[in-house]
Design a protein around this motif. Structure first.
Motif, mmCIF file in Angstrom:
data_model
loop_
_atom_site.group_PDB
_atom_site.id
_atom_site.type_symbol
_atom_site.label_atom_id
_atom_site.label_comp_id
_atom_site.label_asym_id
_atom_site.label_seq_id
_atom_site.Cartn_x
_atom_site.Cartn_y
_atom_site.Cartn_z
ATOM 1 N N MET A 1 1.811 7.214 -6.582
ATOM 2 C CA MET A 1 0.926 6.913 -6.343
ATOM 3 C C MET A 1 -0.004 6.693 -7.453
ATOM 4 N N LEU B 1 -3.189 7.977 6.263
ATOM 5 C CA LEU B 1 -3.368 9.406 5.574
ATOM 6 C C LEU B 1 -1.647 9.015 4.501
ATOM 7 N N LEU B 2 -0.879 8.150 4.873
ATOM 8 C CA LEU B 2 0.344 8.499 4.111
ATOM 9 C C LEU B 2 0.202 7.126 2.564
ATOM 10 N N THR B 3 -0.893 6.344 2.585
ATOM 11 C CA THR B 3 -1.144 5.426 2.031
ATOM 12 C C THR B 3 -2.764 5.825 0.634
ATOM 13 N N PHE B 4 -3.059 7.121 0.731
ATOM 14 C CA PHE B 4 -4.125 7.799 -0.141
ATOM 15 C C PHE B 4 -3.114 8.282 -0.930
ATOM 16 N N PRO B 5 -3.824 8.649 -2.302
ATOM 17 C CA PRO B 5 -3.095 9.554 -3.220
ATOM 18 C C PRO B 5 -2.642 10.922 -3.285
ATOM 19 N N LEU B 6 -2.092 11.073 -2.153
ATOM 20 C CA LEU B 6 -1.995 12.508 -1.324
ATOM 21 C C LEU B 6 0.264 12.929 -1.367
ATOM 22 N N VAL C 1 -10.296 12.835 -1.096
ATOM 23 C CA VAL C 1 -8.674 12.570 -1.147
ATOM 24 C C VAL C 1 -8.532 11.589 -2.498
ATOM 25 N N ARG D 1 -1.509 3.955 -5.680
ATOM 26 C CA ARG D 1 -2.485 4.083 -3.851
ATOM 27 C C ARG D 1 -3.838 4.497 -4.866
ATOM 28 N N THR E 1 0.823 -1.475 0.006
ATOM 29 C CA THR E 1 -0.577 -0.044 0.193
ATOM 30 C C THR E 1 0.694 1.515 0.086
#
Ligand SMILES: Nc1ncnc2c1ncn2[C@@H]1O[C@H](COP(=O)(O)OP(=O)(O)OP(=O)(O)O)[C@@H](O)[C@H]1O
Ligand SMILES: [Mg+2]
Lengths: 314, 261
Positions: free
Chosen positions: A70, B107-112, A101, A73, A48
């Motif tokens: 990216m 949060l860190l595995t969302f595409p952000l 998001v 994810r 992930t």
């Protein structure tokens, strides 16, 4: 869809996973099984893109988890082990945030959120503060969060841990329904969960991959797979000797001794040998009473215990 | 950087400041203390004014009877000190709490991008800071009931206070990124801010060259000149660099946390 090759992760000097390789086809549900500390969560965190591997490569939908994180994810819905959620947010608010998001169009967000809440049975609590929900409902919010952007791939790390039996059943059913055409990795140390929903199982122990196959094949492969249970009224030593003399029998163990003289015996049989039919005549020949005879299939549990303990012994 | 992502993080964070009552608590305490300090400064000033009526010698001391010098500038000094103590309370949870509660993993595995996360949180804090400072505008406004304070030093003073607070927040986010314990994050921030503050005292004892460097590095010396009404780009650049440095360090801390696992 997911290709993992020679994956290794060290925490300092501690080797958490060691040279793991497997792949998951599109639409497949893969079970990821291992005892506590085996490295399941570590592997999922690499897939992930939470942290990079120390060695080896992991590719999701053709993208490298490190180089093109990216892209990876965007395609994954992830439910981490302890279901971390923003406890001060309302359910619908939180799901809208996650949808945004994850790139769901602003116009389509409300619709997606409503649909996901419906799928996960969250309609009744949509306006509630997440921190005030029961564990089972939080688990649902966690699942909804993973699903809200309609990802191709779903990674669920022990989704039923800490739930009561009713909720476990509900969540498992939900997972089965929601999997749909998605590619799913389901981590667990609960065996029935895996054998129920997964087409294939990866078993890891102490960071090493010990087996990968369908649950049925794993059970069949198991060396001691075929055993026969018989209960005979007769002198134990003689019965063991007589049963051991039948061609195809590898080992005979007395399982339970009873005062009435009828003992249970577990007969381990070589693969392919048809021993079951040979047993009754032998018993009768000696003038003993055959009280019970049945074949015993090895369950995934046996496979697991076998693989994991033999690994320890080695 | 994607502005939509930035906006989503910003709104979530800002909202959480209010739903958790952190913003209300910080703003209320801040206004109570600064209000009390303002009242004291004003009382001193009116006593001085009365004495000056009776004592022409005192009246000649122009500075003492200048409302800008006797009330506004010390007020800004006081506010900056309260900011030093309050900003870490605002920033301490930003990343430490996400790590502790595990939400960082999602949060860190969302595409952000990490920059979107950090900047969104930073801007949310700036908004609370702006609200706090806006609340204090009533104090100089009250001065207009009795006198005519100069506007320019007030305007540049507020700019200075905002930049100072923004610098404190940047440092606070950084300390919040190096631990998962909020108390440690706040203590570290207060400690480091005091270090940057008290530096100016050492400048007095150092050699002239070193003294100038130290005094340039000290975080509050730049406010002093802004509060005097001197708009010097050097001061603004100082705060800009300070902020960018600590935001950059925050990103590095998140990145290195990733590698450590
Ligand atoms: N952040 C960390 N720092 C150091 N060691 C870690 C860290 N996370 C996990 N480990 C170690 O790595 C090994 C694998 O842990 P991991 O969490 O992947 O196991 P798991 O299979 O998910 O176990 P469980 O069923 O208990 O969740 C364990 O020995 C664990 O102690
Ligand atoms: Mg785990």
């Amino acid at each position: 869809m997911i290709e993992v090759e020679g994956l290794t992760k060290r925490y300092g000097s501690h080797l958490a996973i060691d040279d793991i390789s497997f792949s998951v086809a599109k639409g497949e549900i893969l079970g990821f099984l291992g005892p506590n500390g085996a490295g399941k969560t570590t592997t999922m965190r690499i897939l992930t893109c939470f942290f990079p591997a120390t060695g080896g490569s992991a590719r999701v939908a053709g993208y490298d988890c490190f180089e093109d994180s990216m892209e990876v994810r965007r395609r994954i819905g992830y439910l981490p082990e302890n279901v971390p959620l923003y406890v001060d947010m309302k359910v619908d608010e939180y799901l809208s945030f996650v949808a945004g998001v994850k790139g769901v169009d602003a116009g389509a967000t409300a619709d997606r959120v409503a649909r996901t809440m419906h799928e996960c049975g969250l309609e009744d609590v949509s306006g509630r503060i997440i921190g005030q929900l029961s564990k089972g409902y939080r688990q649902r919010v966690g699942l909804a969060q993973a699903l809200v952007a309609d990802p191709e791939i779903l990674i669920l790390d022990e989704p039923t841990i800490g739930l009561d039996p009713n909720q476990i059943r509900d969540i498992r059913k939900l997972i089965g329904e929601l999997a749909g055409a998605r590619t799913v990795i389901l981590c667990s140390h609960i065996l029935p969960e895996i054998s129920m929903v997964c087409g294939r199982v990866v078993i890891i122990n102490k960071g090493r991959l010990v087996a990968i196959d369908t649950p049925e094949n794993l059970a069949r492969q198991l060396h001691h797979a075929a055993t026969i249970f018989v209960r005979v009224a007769g002198p134990a030593e003689d019965v063991v000797a007589a049963l051991g003399g039948i061609p195809g029998v590898r080992e005979v163990e007395v399982e339970a001794t009873h005062g009435d003289g009828a003992n249970g015996y577990v007969v381990a049989v070589d693969e392919g040998a048809d021993v079951r039919r040979a047993i009754p005549p032998v018993i009768v020949e000696h003038g003993w009473d055959l009280e019970e005879i049945r074949a015993r299939e090895a369950s995934l549990e046996d496979v697991f215990v076998e693989l994991v303990t033999s690994e320890v012994a080695a | 950087m994607n502005p939509r992502n930035l906006g989503l993080i910003y709104r979530r964070e800002l909202k959480s400041f209010y739903t958790s009552f952190i913003a209300y608590a910080v703003i209320a305490v801040f206004l109570a203390i600064t209000g009390y300090l303002f009242y004291n400064l004003l009382a001193t000033f009116s006593v001085l004014s009365f004495q000056a009526q009776a004592n022409p010698m005192l009246a000649k001391q122009y500075n003492l009877l200048n409302v800008n010098e006797t009330v506004v500038r010390p007020l800004f000094g006081n506010i900056s000190m309260i900011l030093l103590l309050m900003m870490p309370l605002l920033t301490m949870k930003l990343l430490a709490d996400e790590k502790k509660s595990g939400t960082m993993e999602l949060l860190l595995t969302f595409p952000l991008r990490d920059t979107e996360v950090v900047l969104g949180k930073y801007l949310a804090c700036l908004t609370v800071l702006a609200t706090m400072l806006a609340g204090t505008v009533t104090y100089p406004a009250l001065l207009y009931l009795w006198g005519r304070p100069e506007l320019m030093p007030i305007a540049t003073g507020y700019l200075g206070l905002f930049l100072l607070g923004a610098a404190f927040i940047a440092l606070g986010i950084f300390t919040s990124s190096v631990t998962e314990n909020q108390v440690i994050a706040a203590s570290l921030a207060v400690g480091m801010l005091f270090f940057f503050w008290l530096m100016s005292y050492s400048a007095v004892f150092a050699s002239p060259d070193l003294g100038r460097i130290i005094s340039y590095l000290a975080v509050n010396d730049h406010l002093q000149s802004l509060a005097k009404g001197v708009l010097d780009t050097e001061d603004i650049i100082y705060y800009g660099i300070f902020i960018l440095l600590f935001l950059f360090l925050t990103l590095r801390a998140i990145e290195s946390g990733r590698w450590r696992g």
